[in-house]
Design a protein around this motif. Sequence first.
Motif, short mmCIF file in Angstrom:
data_model
loop_
_atom_site.label_atom_id
_atom_site.label_comp_id
_atom_site.label_asym_id
_atom_site.label_seq_id
_atom_site.Cartn_x
_atom_site.Cartn_y
_atom_site.Cartn_z
N GLY A 186 -0.82 8.15 24.39
CA GLY A 186 -0.55 9.33 25.11
C GLY A 186 -0.91 10.39 24.34
O GLY A 186 -0.45 11.96 24.77
N LYS A 187 -2.09 10.51 23.40
CA LYS A 187 -2.06 11.98 22.87
C LYS A 187 -2.55 12.61 24.31
O LYS A 187 -2.70 14.18 24.23
CB LYS A 187 -3.10 11.62 22.65
N THR A 188 -3.50 12.44 24.85
CA THR A 188 -4.73 13.58 25.51
C THR A 188 -3.45 14.07 26.85
O THR A 188 -3.06 15.14 27.15
CB THR A 188 -5.76 12.59 26.50
N THR A 189 -2.19 13.26 27.14
CA THR A 189 -1.26 12.58 28.30
C THR A 189 -0.08 14.22 27.42
O THR A 189 0.26 15.01 28.14
CB THR A 189 -0.50 11.80 28.76
N GLN B 26 -11.79 14.70 30.56
CA GLN B 26 -12.00 12.96 30.78
C GLN B 26 -13.04 13.39 32.07
O GLN B 26 -13.54 12.03 31.75
CB GLN B 26 -10.28 13.28 31.57
N LYS C 286 6.56 6.31 26.18
CA LYS C 286 6.05 5.59 26.85
C LYS C 286 7.35 4.42 27.09
O LYS C 286 7.51 3.73 27.81
CB LYS C 286 4.96 4.59 26.51
N ASP D 247 8.95 4.57 29.93
CA ASP D 247 9.17 4.35 31.18
C ASP D 247 9.18 2.93 31.16
O ASP D 247 9.25 2.10 32.28
CB ASP D 247 8.74 5.62 32.27
N ARG D 248 8.26 2.23 30.63
CA ARG D 248 7.61 1.39 30.47
C ARG D 248 8.28 -0.45 28.98
O ARG D 248 8.93 0.05 28.33
CB ARG D 248 6.44 1.33 30.37
N VAL E 246 4.49 11.21 30.70
CA VAL E 246 3.65 10.77 31.82
C VAL E 246 4.77 11.70 33.44
O VAL E 246 4.12 11.97 34.20
CB VAL E 246 3.07 9.60 32.45
#
Length: 529
Positions: free
Chosen positions: A23-26, A49, A142, A144-145, A256
């Motif tokens: 998740g670095k880009t996010t 991207q 993350k 949330d997952r 995210v």
Amino acid sequence: MSDVTEQAERRRTFAIISHPDAGKTTLTEKFLLYGGALSREAGAVKARQDRRSATSDWMALEQQRGISITSTVLQFPYRDSVVNLLDTPGHRDFSEDTYRVLTAADGAVMVLDAAKGIEPQTLKLFEVCRDRGLPLLTFVNKWDRPGKDGLELLDEITDKIGLVPTPVTWPVGIAGDFRGVVDRRTGEYTRYTRVARGSTIAPEEIIDPDRAAAEEGAAWVQASEELELFDLSDQTLDVSSFRAGTTTPLFVGSAVTNFGVGKLLDAVIDLIPPPAPRPEIDDRLRPLDAPFSGFVFKVQANMDPSHRDRIAFFRVCSGRFERGMVVTHDRTGKPFATKYAHQVFGQDRETVEEAFPGDIVGLVNAGDVRVGDTLFVGDAVRFPRIPTFAPEHFAVARVKDTGRYKQFRKGIAQLDEEGVVQVLRDADSGDQAPVLAAVGPMQFEVVSYRLESEFGAAIELTPTSYRAARRTDEESSPALRGMRGVDVLRRSDGTLLALFESTYWLDRVVAENPELRLDKLVAEGDLHL
Ligand code: G4P
């Protein structure tokens, strides 16, 4: 306080490090959103991207391999600070260029995917940060997952990296059933709100503990027990051990959906140290308000295929840098005009007018400038060279079409200068068949790809049986060359390296031949001078 010291005090220069996909880009995008720089810069991240499908050489490799090989910096204001976010190449394997970028940072954010924890290939990078005492913040992303158990993740950080995690925020609800986080500094509970794709700053709904206990039920009870455990085991935020690189303040969130991003960015400002005086080669500290000095941590050629130029990135260590300034280049002693000074992010360039300690500047077409060089104004300054690592992978490179030999030589020289790989030669096969030495095998792929796409020189790489290297000298070389399973080659900086087929064999040769010079190529010792 002088203007320069005041400006330095406001800088926070850091990098985000993670395994690809964590998740670095996010997170970078979300930092920009919180920094209010979204309109222009987040477009740049997104554009990057989109460019995955564009025709640029770099991006084509990125697309093929799912890696990012460009290195750039992003600057944005946040609160009263100026944030410099260094983009590290997202290789799956450890690579030296990521390490070099980190020598220009005052701290880093380590992003972990809650479902994956610490992945083997990224471990070395985290270890290197720990060894250097680089302050590390941890973001468990993350949530949330569905993912691992929170306490299990903490144990992984302790067991695998040897850092003590000190949770600053802690989740209520297991991964995948994210209810919110408790901020241990205030005891406040912030309920998790899901924003669609997180295009706006997440609303923060703060709920008092009694209501939270009633509404969250068993999840609240579990979180409370875990929090008590941290209090008892003294796993609490401690700024001095964080800055000394022995504890890592930990935050939990979901990049995210923006949840937890604000608190993490606040921690970057509140906890990561501002630029400090940098030690020179003789250990003297260069005061921040001394005349301008900077050190080059990255050189990259052909970043932009439409320009085919070469950019040297340096970090300002002292003083005020002004574009157009004439600086001295320590290695050649020559003056150097800095007319083309830029901030580079992706393929967007912006001219830099001035910069202060902690800032990163890219010099376009800086001919002779190499990684590790110092630039200064006034009395001579020299910062220690950037350490190189002991290579563990060796392969012989030969050009496929001998008609392209000239281009092959030129390409190898260029990639060697950039530090993409180390180049070794022996007296017999010399330039025809140099041995490339790398810390991670990914470096070979980058070399092959770039030689073919930028220099039109496709190569054949033959792996060798060597696995370990030590530094040696002229006196010890003949005896070493006479041994089975050993070879001695010269690196392009002149250093003689003895190569061994295994670390077992190396240890035996060392034990049985104490008279031979076989120095370790440890990160600190090999200063590439
Ligand atoms: P990287 O730069 O570290 O390689 O990771 P990147 O940000 O590209 O994220 C990798 C994938 O993980 C992306 O999904 C991204 O949307 C997703 N992701 C990042 N943060 C979170 C999070 O907090 N929760 C969840 N559930 N997912 C997250 P993708 O499918 O590869 O791309 P996209 O189509 O979503 O853009």
